[in-house]
Motif scaffolding. Sequence first.
Motif, short mmCIF file in Angstrom:
data_model
loop_
_atom_site.label_atom_id
_atom_site.label_comp_id
_atom_site.label_asym_id
_atom_site.label_seq_id
_atom_site.Cartn_x
_atom_site.Cartn_y
_atom_site.Cartn_z
N ASN A 273 0.84 -1.19 0.00
CA ASN A 273 0.00 0.00 0.00
C ASN A 273 0.88 1.24 0.00
O ASN A 273 1.47 1.61 1.02
CB ASN A 273 -0.92 -0.01 1.23
CG ASN A 273 -1.95 1.09 1.20
OD1 ASN A 273 -1.95 1.93 0.31
ND2 ASN A 273 -2.82 1.10 2.18
N LYS B 181 -3.81 5.40 3.94
CA LYS B 181 -3.70 3.95 3.89
C LYS B 181 -4.97 3.24 4.38
O LYS B 181 -5.36 2.21 3.82
CB LYS B 181 -2.47 3.49 4.66
CG LYS B 181 -1.18 4.04 4.06
CD LYS B 181 0.03 3.32 4.53
CE LYS B 181 1.29 3.96 3.98
NZ LYS B 181 1.36 3.99 2.51
N THR C 284 -7.51 3.24 1.59
CA THR C 284 -7.14 2.30 0.52
C THR C 284 -7.34 0.87 0.97
O THR C 284 -7.83 0.03 0.20
CB THR C 284 -5.69 2.54 0.09
OG1 THR C 284 -5.54 3.89 -0.34
CG2 THR C 284 -5.30 1.60 -1.05
N GLU C 285 -6.97 0.55 2.21
CA GLU C 285 -7.21 -0.80 2.74
C GLU C 285 -8.68 -1.17 2.62
O GLU C 285 -9.04 -2.26 2.15
CB GLU C 285 -6.82 -0.85 4.22
CG GLU C 285 -5.35 -0.70 4.52
CD GLU C 285 -5.11 -0.29 5.97
OE1 GLU C 285 -3.99 0.16 6.27
OE2 GLU C 285 -6.03 -0.42 6.80
N PHE D 151 -0.34 -6.85 4.90
CA PHE D 151 -0.05 -5.51 4.39
C PHE D 151 1.46 -5.27 4.46
O PHE D 151 2.10 -5.51 5.49
CB PHE D 151 -0.79 -4.44 5.19
CG PHE D 151 -2.29 -4.49 4.99
CD1 PHE D 151 -2.87 -3.97 3.85
CD2 PHE D 151 -3.10 -5.08 5.95
CE1 PHE D 151 -4.24 -4.03 3.67
CE2 PHE D 151 -4.47 -5.14 5.77
CZ PHE D 151 -5.04 -4.62 4.63
N THR E 249 -0.39 -0.75 -5.05
CA THR E 249 -1.25 0.41 -5.30
C THR E 249 -0.51 1.54 -6.02
O THR E 249 0.70 1.49 -6.23
CB THR E 249 -1.79 0.98 -3.98
OG1 THR E 249 -0.72 1.65 -3.28
CG2 THR E 249 -2.36 -0.11 -3.09
#
Length: 305
Positions: A42, A47, A50-51, A69, A106
């Motif tokens: 990521n 973050k 996005t997660e 992650f 990402t």
Amino acid sequence: MPLNLPSRLPAVEILKSENIFVMDSQQASTQDIRPLRIVILNLMPLKITTETDLIRLLSNTPLQIEVDFLKISGHISKNTPVEHMMTFYKDFSTLRNENYDGMIITGAPVEQMPFEEVDYWKEVSEIFDWARTHVTSTLYICWAAQAGLYHFYGVPKYPLPQKMFGIFKHKVYDHQNPIFRGFDDEFYVPHSRHTEVRKSDIEKVPELTLLSESEESGVYMVMARGGREFFITGHSEYSPYTLDTEYRRDLDKGLPIEMPLNYYRNNDPKEGPLVRWRGHANLLFSNWLNYFVYQQTPYDIREIK
């Protein structure tokens, strides 16, 4: 799907409130099956957002998935609490001997810099190379797609005269490819970027297959190594209000920004976004997981080469 996540990850409660089924690590341990192992590098600033966006899409199949992650070593995230990073993210040094069924890398807010000037370029290049021998299939998104195409195939990126910003219509070139199973002839994707890769450069590389593009936003999806690598220039994972948040943020900062194209109802920000990419996004991720991860990965994950 039974998505195996750390029990205190913020995305868990957010997604449960959306009536999306997720399973924490305690509950998953009672199921006698091997979950698919997915690692997410990521690189996005927000973050936790996005997660949540990625997990929302990974949750749309009946497969059990275990998510790790990954972060860049020594790179301090300014927009995510240190405690969150320490609790839920791992350094590459702790994962380099692991194998994964799938990987997602990402975008990153560094696209206007030359690749070699990005402070973590050396490490991210090493991770790209590692993925080729330790991951069944890797999904490169936005900046990561440009970076992967450059690192492996020498495909350059070009600055755009203005930000590619909005929702754009795309066409499919290979309807027989399983990644497009269930897709309509045309589909929509959010884009938010200042640079592009070009079709003419993609076509010069025999190892690359252009699968989809847009008349407005250009190259969208490129495949390599029979589906072990997908390079995607848009943000299919974006939630309904992500572009709105970016637009209002830049307006507040006084930055030159045009209203996102084809996004707001009647082109009026007060009316909110018209969401027309969610169906495609769910198909994209479920097809990738099913046809290029689950059906291709060996039962003994250590056999990935």
